[in-house]
Design an enzyme around this catalytic site. Structure first.
Site, PDB file in Angstrom:
ATOM      1  N   ARG A  59     -11.739  11.036  50.218  1.00  0.00           N
ATOM      2  CA  ARG A  59     -10.809  10.245  51.020  1.00  0.00           C
ATOM      3  C   ARG A  59     -10.144  11.161  52.034  1.00  0.00           C
ATOM      4  O   ARG A  59      -9.721  12.267  51.691  1.00  0.00           O
ATOM      5  CB  ARG A  59      -9.706   9.632  50.121  1.00  0.00           C
ATOM      6  CG  ARG A  59     -10.209   8.795  48.969  1.00  0.00           C
ATOM      7  CD  ARG A  59     -10.505   7.350  49.352  1.00  0.00           C
ATOM      8  NE  ARG A  59     -11.457   6.763  48.400  1.00  0.00           N
ATOM      9  CZ  ARG A  59     -11.106   6.236  47.214  1.00  0.00           C
ATOM     10  NH1 ARG A  59      -9.844   6.159  46.875  1.00  0.00           N
ATOM     11  NH2 ARG A  59     -12.020   5.760  46.395  1.00  0.00           N
TER      12      ARG A  59
ATOM     13  N   GLN B  22     -15.115  10.898  39.924  1.00  0.00           N
ATOM     14  CA  GLN B  22     -15.010   9.683  39.117  1.00  0.00           C
ATOM     15  C   GLN B  22     -16.057   9.695  38.017  1.00  0.00           C
ATOM     16  O   GLN B  22     -17.206  10.038  38.267  1.00  0.00           O
ATOM     17  CB  GLN B  22     -15.238   8.449  40.000  1.00  0.00           C
ATOM     18  CG  GLN B  22     -14.156   8.247  41.027  1.00  0.00           C
ATOM     19  CD  GLN B  22     -14.385   6.990  41.848  1.00  0.00           C
ATOM     20  OE1 GLN B  22     -15.508   6.525  41.979  1.00  0.00           O
ATOM     21  NE2 GLN B  22     -13.312   6.444  42.390  1.00  0.00           N
TER      22      GLN B  22
ATOM     23  N   LYS C  67      -9.633  -8.415  37.532  1.00  0.00           N
ATOM     24  CA  LYS C  67      -9.527  -6.989  37.229  1.00  0.00           C
ATOM     25  C   LYS C  67      -8.736  -6.771  35.949  1.00  0.00           C
ATOM     26  O   LYS C  67      -7.836  -7.557  35.634  1.00  0.00           O
ATOM     27  CB  LYS C  67      -8.776  -6.328  38.403  1.00  0.00           C
ATOM     28  CG  LYS C  67      -8.899  -4.837  38.497  1.00  0.00           C
ATOM     29  CD  LYS C  67      -8.246  -4.305  39.777  1.00  0.00           C
ATOM     30  CE  LYS C  67      -6.738  -4.336  39.715  1.00  0.00           C
ATOM     31  NZ  LYS C  67      -6.084  -3.448  40.695  1.00  0.00           N
TER      32      LYS C  67
ATOM     33  N   HIS D 125     -17.510  -2.857  37.597  1.00  0.00           N
ATOM     34  CA  HIS D 125     -17.154  -1.462  37.894  1.00  0.00           C
ATOM     35  C   HIS D 125     -16.295  -0.984  36.724  1.00  0.00           C
ATOM     36  O   HIS D 125     -15.302  -1.627  36.412  1.00  0.00           O
ATOM     37  CB  HIS D 125     -16.315  -1.346  39.164  1.00  0.00           C
ATOM     38  CG  HIS D 125     -16.893  -2.025  40.371  1.00  0.00           C
ATOM     39  ND1 HIS D 125     -17.353  -1.333  41.460  1.00  0.00           N
ATOM     40  CD2 HIS D 125     -17.054  -3.328  40.677  1.00  0.00           C
ATOM     41  CE1 HIS D 125     -17.773  -2.180  42.388  1.00  0.00           C
ATOM     42  NE2 HIS D 125     -17.596  -3.402  41.945  1.00  0.00           N
TER      43      HIS D 125
END
Lengths: 578, 578
Positions: free
Chosen positions: A306, A324, A412, A458
């Protein structure tokens, strides 16, 4: 058990009122002060001001005294709703330009105001009913903050504070802050030789030493050992892709500013990957799948990047290269529940393993009144959401449901837990996704021989390994449990004469798979023991004349005063790692 | 044993002369032809031409006939040296613009010419003395090639061929080429589901499937198992760094064109790493080191990136994201020899493990007549080079010494080996480096308490895992040995009734740590067996009524006709992986 939201709690109201009281104190300090905003935040509150004279941390005592008076006076906190016009008129009279700008930006017909004594503040609330309910508070620090977070706008002065329903709770929190400062991973990291930053490499780009890498790898291997039981497979991808991939995924339009872009000599635009899902869709899309072959579960521990602003970087908590422990599951709609259950198991096992407590979950669902805002069929959403809540109940979890907080592409689940300092962290996240399968045309042939869209899940477990480690280092204060400790044992020969025997002990440890160091440096034994303690090594093994004669080792366990003598052949018992 | 260089061999001369004969044949085919260059190459030769009429592979037979005549005539190959001016005059008369351009670019006072019959070609040689020495040749293909490799210059026609000292050798080589075509990793990769390319991700950026990743990881783990015995430790680094790092390392000035650059929102320039050494220097430089603490050995399997041109990319052989099993050793000058020996051991073990033969090494030393060209003290070079050659002798290795081929910063060892197709590959490389320690000021405190510069050793074992795998896939023709096979066993229940027992076999294999698949698809057993064979799975385990009753498994080994019956409890013997 469905939990109360922080926003609905008494603590939230106390902190909100405390911020208004702080504003009154600031006005007493500087009658010319302009008020910006003053919200409660996770562990307290702040208020942003434009002062006509400088305010430093030395002035916080003065502000606290003023605040205490207002609290002791136990003044009522009155709420009223005015029409937008009335509200604007009131604010304009007070010569408060930031408040005027705020009101002008609000489209609601009615505006809420909360008034304490002479101070009436534009505010949605909620608040406590009188200032006396703020039983305990403390101002903590002063910082600069841009109006509306925009570096092109005015620099304001932000005063941070915290407040609680009792002095006991406040004291516990302050003690915890003090302890956290001692455990700061930014200090412990270099001290324990775990990671470093290099000016030449750049800010926000941690380099991992051998010891730090053992932490990363041991954690990642542990997560993998949990995942492999659930049928995951590892894949690998390059850290770049053509911009086309992100144009198709939608990331290009949404996050272009945060992307790191590369122009090649041939004029292609490549992007340093900001996430792994688009690459993984391409691995899934390599062939056509039968319903019998799903789920496909791809795990991949890899870095994403990022373009963070330098000012936002903080140790391992916020970096530019983020590792990650990512995974993507491609499954049929009827497999979603089992897959979620599997991820839930993995998260619970990891959190338990590292001693995080009070696991709770946050379910972000769609707003049922605005079905058009969301992608995918309503029945798929309903089913997914129902299954998620059912799962939370089945798992006896503390959970909160937030309607309207889902992403447009799927619901989520955020997992929260408390560390040894009682700080709550959001680490793992599971995200259901119906968008990427649509954009990338990810299908399977169902039992009726027809094409049907997969659902993508995910599921990062640690999330960012950097952030996870920043928490873990502070959680353990660097005293890592045996299974995780980069160096599990130090062998200290009392003098040079016993180095040979030290080597024999080393061979024994190597055979046992123990991570050890042999410290034969020419320093005194005392100094070497202290050094091992500073390095927080779980076991120190001392060898001298007696040990050589008896074929033993003298073992000092971390934190224990008493030493014990162990036979060389029985060293395995010391390291029976659980 | 010190080896002859290819450039000095009879084979090299044969191929060089064959290329001149090809030029003569091309002139017979098209009297207007313009000649560019025609060198021998690794496995043959080529010549670049500008034809006035098209030439296709169908015309190669015609060229071969012309060449055979010239060879049968056994014409003398005459060598002469002309002054630059005489040579230029001769060339200009012949209306050969490419040759004129070549001569104009040569600064030597004398020019060499080789003449066969009417054809006199500018050439450094060496050649055989008469065309009859070209005992066997074959033209292989036609391709386009830019004049001087520059895409802005004319596109020429390149004719590839090969030549040998005997028909037997030629036939063996052609059979090998035929076999290599069948084993082409670009075909086998997708067929065995090992890797893929995605148009959206981009050319030269392989994505690794679960099976392909097992190959990568198994090889990398094997190399690591060798390294860990030699005291290596793993480190980890981000894939980017500020351009400052590469300005200091010198890569910025030397390779700027090949670097992938990123401009951040704050105006910093980051670079996607083209190699790992500069990052690793920063990890070493985090503290000061005593001579007792060296060597420090950092291993790191990670990707580097090159801005390759699309036309240069080829399967896994040449990619834009290159995974290196990289390592850097920081040591004292007196430790160089032991460290080299350790790397040598690792390389030999890996090559033996995968069945590469005829390990030989190429020692690149400095030019002793030009000491100023090289960095570092002469005595350090002398010592290092002497140790390298001594090592080669000690290891009984076939080796070649090339003075003047060292990099300016240190001598180099290239390891070559032959695969099952008898193709020679250069894979591992060890590079001694006195430059980066100087540029980054990498020192240790020696036994006299003084600062001394370390020597850095670069030692990738597989080198590029992509390239290594491109060789290995073809070397094994996808028939990977058991330890490396992505799927080691397939369980095939004869019908649905035996799936439960198949599951029991699966549990047994999981406990044994075997990588397996249970193929319970509704296809016929025959089809499933063929499928397993196409996937080159080492063991097929068939279970039906008899196997359930006897608690056995019928085992078919890859490539063997006979099946055998094995007790479920004795399956471990089948998979005793060596």
């Amino acid at each position: 058990m469905k939990n109360e939201e922080y926003e609905d709690s008494q603590l939230y109201k106390i902190r909100h009122t405390a911020s208004h009281i702080l504003a009154m104190a600031a006005h007493e300090f500087d009658p010319e002060v302009k008020f910006a905003i003053g919200p409660p935040i996770e562990n307290g509150f702040y208020y942003d001001f434009e002062f006509s004279k400088p305010l430093t941390e030395d002035d916080l005592g003065t502000l606290e005294k003023s605040m205490s008076k207002i609290i002791q006076a136990n003044l009522a906190v009155k709420h009223e709703m005015l029409s937008h016009k009335e509200g604007l008129t009131r604010i304009e009279k007070e010569d408060q330009p930031y408040k005027v700008e705020l009101v002008e930006g609000i489209e609601d017909e009615k505006l809420g105001f909360y008034t304490i004594d002479w101070f009436s503040d534009l505010c949605k609330g909620p608040h406590v009913s009188s200032t006396g309910e703020v039983k305990a508070f403390k101002l903590l620090s002063v910082a600069g903050a841009y109006w509306r977070g925009d570096e092109k706008k005015a620099m304001l002065t932000r005063v941070y504070g915290t407040a609680f329903g009792s002095k006991k709770e406040l004291d516990a929190h302050l003690a915890q802050l003090e302890e956290a400062k001692k455990r700061d991973h930014k200090k412990l990291g270099p001290q324990l030789d775990l990671f470093l930053f290099s000016e030449l490499v750049g800010a926000g780009l941690p380099l991992w030493t051998p010891k730090g890498n053992i932490l990363r790898q041991t954690l990642d291997d542990y997560v993998w050992s949990l995942r492999v039981k659930k049928g995951y497979q590892k894949v690998e991808i390059p850290h770049i892709a053509k911009s086309d991939l992100y144009k198709k995924s939608g990331h290009w339009d949404k996050f272009q500013e945060d992307l790191m872009k590369i122009e090649t000599r041939e004029g292609h635009t490549f992007v340093l990957k900001p996430m792994n899902c688009p690459h993984h869709t391409q691995i899934f899309a390599r062939k056509s799948w039968s319903y019998r072959e799903l789920p496909q579960r791809y795990a991949n521990t890899t870095m994403v990047y990022r373009d963070e602003q330098t000012g936002e970087l903080a140790g391992l908590s916020r970096v530019r290269s983020i590792t990650q422990d990512d995974a993507h599951v491609f499954c049929r709609p009827d497999q979603v529940k089992d897959e979620l259950l599997a991820v839930w198991d993995i998260v619970s096992e990891l959190y338990a393993k590292v001693g995080f407590k009070d696991l709770s979950v946050h379910l972000s669902f769609r707003d049922p009144n605005q079905p058009d805002k969301y992608l995918g069929e309503a029945r798929v959403w309903q089913k997914a959401e129902a299954e998620l809540e059912q799962l939370a109940k089945q798992k006896n979890a503390n959970y909160v449901v937030s309607p309207g907080e889902a992403a447009f592409y799927g619901p989520k689940v955020d997992f929260m837990a408390r560390d040894s300092l009682n700080r709550q962290w959001q680490l793992a996240t599971i995200q259901l996704d119906m968008n990427l399968p649509e954009r990338f045309d990810l299908n399977f042939i169902n039992s009726e021989g027809k094409e049907e869209q997969v659902i993508m899940i995910h599921a990062a477990i640690m999330g960012s390994i950097e952030r996870f480690l920043s928490v873990l280092i502070e959680h353990y204060a660097g005293d890592f449990p045996l299974w995780l400790a980069p160096v599990q044992a130090k062998i200290l020969p009392i003098s040079e004469k016993f180095i040979d025997y030290g080597q024999a002990v080393a061979t024994e440890l190597a055979n046992l798979g123990v991570r050890f160091e042999l410290d034969d440096a020419s320093e005194t034994l005392g100094k070497r023991i202290r050094n091992a303690e500073n390095q927080k090594v779980p076991f120190v093994l001392i060898v001298g004349e007696k040990e050589v004669a008896d074929k033993t080792v003298t073992v000092r366990s971390r934190g224990e005063v008493e030493q014990k003598t162990v036979k060389l052949t029985e060293l395995g018992n010391v390291f029976s790692i659980k």
